[in-house]
Design an enzyme around this catalytic site. Structure first.
Site, PDB file in Angstrom:
ATOM      1  N   TYR A   1      -0.920   0.472 -16.302  1.00  0.00           N
ATOM      2  CA  TYR A   1      -1.298  -0.293 -15.106  1.00  0.00           C
ATOM      3  C   TYR A   1      -1.936   0.619 -14.073  1.00  0.00           C
ATOM      4  CZ  TYR A   1      -0.403  -2.399 -10.494  1.00  0.00           C
ATOM      5  OH  TYR A   1      -0.514  -2.857  -9.207  1.00  0.00           O
TER       6      TYR A   1
ATOM      7  N   ARG B   1      -7.253  13.388  -0.645  1.00  0.00           N
ATOM      8  CA  ARG B   1      -8.107  14.563  -0.449  1.00  0.00           C
ATOM      9  C   ARG B   1      -9.531  14.291  -0.913  1.00  0.00           C
ATOM     10  NH1 ARG B   1      -3.860  18.940  -2.643  1.00  0.00           N
ATOM     11  NH2 ARG B   1      -2.381  18.735  -0.925  1.00  0.00           N
TER      12      ARG B   1
ATOM     13  N   ASN C   1       2.457  -0.807  -5.372  1.00  0.00           N
ATOM     14  CA  ASN C   1       3.009  -1.860  -6.215  1.00  0.00           C
ATOM     15  C   ASN C   1       4.096  -1.302  -7.146  1.00  0.00           C
ATOM     16  OD1 ASN C   1       3.049  -3.651  -8.756  1.00  0.00           O
ATOM     17  ND2 ASN C   1       1.996  -4.929  -7.263  1.00  0.00           N
TER      18      ASN C   1
ATOM     19  N   ARG D   1      -6.080  -3.661 -14.124  1.00  0.00           N
ATOM     20  CA  ARG D   1      -4.635  -3.634 -13.893  1.00  0.00           C
ATOM     21  C   ARG D   1      -3.942  -4.814 -14.569  1.00  0.00           C
ATOM     22  NH1 ARG D   1      -6.086  -7.152 -10.124  1.00  0.00           N
ATOM     23  NH2 ARG D   1      -4.500  -8.449  -9.118  1.00  0.00           N
TER      24      ARG D   1
ATOM     25  N   GLY E   1      -5.319   1.825 -15.294  1.00  0.00           N
ATOM     26  CA  GLY E   1      -6.260   0.715 -15.313  1.00  0.00           C
ATOM     27  C   GLY E   1      -6.714   0.336 -13.912  1.00  0.00           C
TER      28      GLY E   1
ATOM     29  N   ARG F   1      -2.910   1.139  -3.639  1.00  0.00           N
ATOM     30  CA  ARG F   1      -2.198  -0.117  -3.906  1.00  0.00           C
ATOM     31  C   ARG F   1      -1.438  -0.051  -5.227  1.00  0.00           C
ATOM     32  NH1 ARG F   1       0.079  -2.888  -0.928  1.00  0.00           N
ATOM     33  NH2 ARG F   1       0.222  -4.460  -2.538  1.00  0.00           N
TER      34      ARG F   1
END
Lengths: 149, 149, 149
Positions: free
Chosen positions: A92, A30, A54, A103, A95, A50
């Site tokens: 993670y 959004r 992951n 990350r 980050g 991503r």
């Protein structure tokens, strides 16, 4: 069921974490106006997308080693590792949302926890094989030996 | 095994549904000439591709809450929720294949079913914790209390 | 636990295979300079990336049918199918890394193994249903009938 209730609790916590990540992707879609089915957009969106992808990819692997390690080795130890893993995944995600560099540290830590769970699973399966097929109780023998020292 | 056979049946049905979605992506790749490893193409293809990716991503989460809810709370209730979820995912896949808008209603419904399964799992785990570690049978107590009223 | 230790061993092997695939993607990212969150790049990278994504997507489905087939039908048969599947996935990953064409033969084989596991699961669940709800031991009856012939 008392032998798995701790694993089940960590599992449900993991599901709630995945739900939180999914909601973050929706908010990010959004905010940066990236409508489905598109998955590319500004780097800020792509990092969030991503990060969630992951975490989703590793979720089944995490659940599988959490339970094999918990059932065949030790529920307590597995549950503690599970909580460490879920906390590392949260760091993670946060980050990675801020920078691709951010990350790395929690990703490496989460991988180490997974390797520990894989190690415990392998040990537990090996001990069970010995007990069932060779009638050899290595875990019991090990405990006795440690007591003697 | 009678305590899990219903969950196992819903699980296998879910696997068959995933197989059906995967075949649809293969047909869509042929129809719109999108050869692997490419994943982008005309919007018609991308919607089918994303619909399948989204269902795959949620599949492990669905299986996990189906089983924790079924083992720790109620197999019957979990199996019914599981069937509702699989039906919603089928409508989601077909809706998304036609338009991005068409995915929304069944997606929201499938999310509500997942939340119900998460709720049942949490309740079941909480009751088991109380019974095992506090020697307190809340579920039994609740049933007795409801009988008295 | 002796009824599941073989399934658990195949499961941990599957997790190790997924870890190997993930490492290959990391090496491929370095080799072709594709930094996260990007997922597109030269075809050599995209093939490795898609190979790993496809294996990850099928991993939960594989684990689920391995266990339902192993618990409700036969641990030995399921474990052997599991090893065949993991070997096919290794050949798929290596084939796909070299060319899109190279992925096809092992992919078809891995799909056949999955269908076998789905078939064994369905049979096992059907037999369990008959035994539990109809008090009809079809599997035992079948063995007796085969002995008589």
């Amino acid at each position: 069921m008392e032998e798995t209730v701790g694993l089940a609790a960590v599992t449900v916590l993991g599901v709630l974490e995945q739900a939180y990540f999914s909601l973050q992707v929706i908010y990010s879609r959004r905010k940066y106006s990236v409508s489905p089915p598109a998955t590319s957009g500004p780097p800020e969106f792509e990092r969030v997308f991503r990060a969630q992808a992951n975490c989703s990819e590793y979720f089944p692997i995490f659940i599988v080693v959490l339970w094999t390690s918990g059932v065949f080795f030790s529920q307590g130890l597995s549950s503690v590792c599970g909580l460490l893993y879920l906390h590392a995944r949260l760091r993670y995600f946060r980050g990675y949302s801020q920078s691709a560099q951010g990350r790395l540290a929690p990703l490496y830590f989460s991988a180490q926890v997974l390797w520990a769970l894989i190690g415990f699973s392998s040990l537990g399966i090996f001990f069970t094989f010995c007990r069932v097929y060779l009638n050899l109780d290595l875990l019991h023998g090990l405990c006795c030996a440690l007591n003697l020292i």
